[in-house]
Design an enzyme around this catalytic site. Structure first.
Site, PDB file in Angstrom:
ATOM      1  N   THR A 161       0.864  -1.183   0.000  1.00  0.00           N
ATOM      2  CA  THR A 161       0.000   0.000   0.000  1.00  0.00           C
ATOM      3  C   THR A 161       0.900   1.233   0.000  1.00  0.00           C
ATOM      4  OG1 THR A 161      -0.242  -0.262   2.410  1.00  0.00           O
ATOM      5  CG2 THR A 161      -2.029  -1.085   1.019  1.00  0.00           C
ATOM      6  N   LYS A 187       3.887  -7.001   3.850  1.00  0.00           N
ATOM      7  CA  LYS A 187       3.641  -5.598   3.592  1.00  0.00           C
ATOM      8  C   LYS A 187       3.334  -4.943   4.924  1.00  0.00           C
ATOM      9  CE  LYS A 187       0.240  -3.525   3.474  1.00  0.00           C
ATOM     10  NZ  LYS A 187      -0.509  -2.677   4.510  1.00  0.00           N
ATOM     11  N   THR A 198      -1.591  -5.155  12.084  1.00  0.00           N
ATOM     12  CA  THR A 198      -0.961  -4.074  11.338  1.00  0.00           C
ATOM     13  C   THR A 198      -0.138  -4.445  10.128  1.00  0.00           C
ATOM     14  OG1 THR A 198       1.061  -4.008  12.620  1.00  0.00           O
ATOM     15  CG2 THR A 198      -0.800  -2.808  13.486  1.00  0.00           C
ATOM     16  N   GLU A 284       5.887   4.719   7.530  1.00  0.00           N
ATOM     17  CA  GLU A 284       5.521   5.862   6.688  1.00  0.00           C
ATOM     18  C   GLU A 284       6.326   7.104   7.069  1.00  0.00           C
ATOM     19  OE1 GLU A 284       0.938   4.610   5.623  1.00  0.00           O
ATOM     20  OE2 GLU A 284       1.321   5.791   7.414  1.00  0.00           O
ATOM     21  N   ASN A 406      -0.422  10.589   5.906  1.00  0.00           N
ATOM     22  CA  ASN A 406      -1.675  10.159   6.492  1.00  0.00           C
ATOM     23  C   ASN A 406      -2.760  11.231   6.448  1.00  0.00           C
ATOM     24  OD1 ASN A 406      -1.539   7.303   7.738  1.00  0.00           O
ATOM     25  ND2 ASN A 406       0.461   8.212   8.113  1.00  0.00           N
ATOM     26  N   THR A 411      -6.831  10.406  -0.513  1.00  0.00           N
ATOM     27  CA  THR A 411      -6.816  11.209  -1.726  1.00  0.00           C
ATOM     28  C   THR A 411      -5.536  11.076  -2.513  1.00  0.00           C
ATOM     29  OG1 THR A 411      -6.004  13.090  -0.427  1.00  0.00           O
ATOM     30  CG2 THR A 411      -8.370  12.916  -0.753  1.00  0.00           C
TER      31      THR A 411
END
Length: 411
Positions: A161, A187, A198, A284, A406, A411
């Site tokens: 992702t 992942k 998670t 991230e 995040n 979007t």
């Protein structure tokens, strides 16, 4: 493929999820992701494999978990179908129907019984799957399945992702003089705070192993690896770890009393640890892997709780991003973990740099500490001098990019 020896096993450079005998994989883009990136994948086994799994503890468990739990009641699997881009979580009865439909369509295309197929999904929560695209993708999967490096790569890409890199590992060991291969793919980048949760992770091996022993080993390995990582303190609705063992290596059935059990267990746990650390490193927006080592706790469970508290501290993570040798944030996290600690006996080191001794600050070279903390891997050592319990946890720094990623996830 090059090999690096580690104790009782060899790390196989270039190995993949299809390296163990009997396994194939593949992936493709079916349109669930906006970008032209793979979002549907499958792992298959030429035989009915012994299988085990652990699941997220989030009470809002996604529809695919219900289907997979049902499939795994027999302790056997022959395939796993995975989509990314959509979690199929909190989607009600329609979501469950869609997860069952994924299993049914995969069974039809691969000629495998429905009850021997697991389903996994990851991505945005609360949106229904576009099943027209999913069905079209599943129809195309058989042509993409193979046992080569390319097919394994297509699968590994299909499960990502917000991940920046794919996560793979492969090792080999000997059992009864037979070469046994264990491999994994995973992942995970955000919503990382497992208990088990998670992420999605898949382990394949060609050992003959008792199913109950495989389930027990998977649980123990998870507790020491996947359950010791955190990125942001959020536990996902979807994630699971599945292991499949084809039994094609030709060894006698493995169990804890087997003479080669320890070697196999070490190799299996190593696979889990490498994948777990890769997830933590790829958090991230992260710029570095952070490792917290706790020693001298009253018990192993206590050490794990303290390690997870320190690695999960937003202040510790922020200090690591800023390369700030602020050991006060570390000691504060230790003290709020809710575990027994002697407050006058704690030592703290950043790498090899001692910053606290007997709970008293000591002189250290700030420039040396800055250079160390600016690296892409940081190790924090805390000795509590209170017992024999020890544990290691992994995480990453907290950066501006984590917020940016995040803030615009949908979007």
């Amino acid at each position: 493929m090059g090999q690096v020896t580690y104790q009782a096993f060899q790390v196989v450079s270039g190995g993949s999820i299809v390296s163990p005998q009997g396994f194939k994989a593949g992936g493709l883009h079916c349109g669930l992701k906006k970008a032209e990136r793979n979002d549907l994948g499958v792992i298959t086994c030429e035989v009915l494999a012994n299988a085990a799994a652990v699941y997220t503890t989030n009470v809002f468990q996604a529809a695919p978990l219900k289907v997979t739990r049902e499939s795994l009641q027999s302790g056997k699997l022959q395939a796993i179908v995975v989509n990314s881009g959509n979690a199929n979580a909190v989607t009600g009865q329609q979501g469950e129907q869609d997860a069952y439909a994924m299993r049914s369509a995969t069974a039809k295309e691969l000629g495998i019984a429905e009850e021997n197929i697991a389903v996994a999904s990851t991505g945005v929560i609360g949106e229904l799957l576009n099943m027209e695209r999913v069905h079209a993708g599943i129809k195309g999967l058989p042509a993409k399945i193979g046992s080569g490096t390319e097919e394994a790569n297509e699968f590994s890409q299909a499960i990502l992702t917000t991940d920046l890199v794919k996560k793979e590992v492969c090792v080999r060991t000997l059992v009864d003089g037979k070469e046994v291969t264990i491999a994994g793919a995973a992942k995970g980048s955000g919503m990382i705070h497992p208990n088990m949760a998670t992420m999605l992770a898949f382990v394949t091996c060609d050992a003959e192993i008792d199913q109950a022993a495989l389930q027990s080993l998977l649980g123990k390995s998870t507790d020491a690896t996947f359950n010791m990582i955190t990125v942001d303190g959020d536990t996902s609705t979807n994630d699971m770890l599945i292991a499949m063992a084809s039994g094609l290596a030709g060894n006698e059935s493995l169990h804890p009393e087997h003479k080669d059990w320890q070697a196999f267990a070490e190799a299996f746990s190593y696979v889990c640890e490498v994948l777990a650390k890769a997830i933590a490193r790829d958090g991230e927006g992260a710029t570095k892997l952070v490792e917290v080592n706790i020693d001298g706790a009253v018990s192993e469970d206590s050490a794990r709780a303290i390690a997870k508290t320190v690695i999960g501290s937003s202040l510790v993570k922020s200090a690591m991003f800023g390369a700030d040798a602020n050991w006060g944030r570390i000691i504060a996290a230790v003290g709020r973990a809710g575990e027994p600690v002697q407050p006058d006996e704690v030592d703290v080191k950043l790498g090899s740099i001692l910053v606290l001794s007997g709970s008293r600050p000591v002189y250290f070279d700030e420039e040396e500490a800055l250079r160390y903390l600016q690296g892409d891997s940081v190790q924090i050592y805390v000795d509590l001098h209170g017992g024999s319990g020890k544990a290691t946890a992994w995480g990453c720094d907290l950066t501006y990019d984590y917020v940016r990623i995040n803030a615009a996830y949908r979007t």
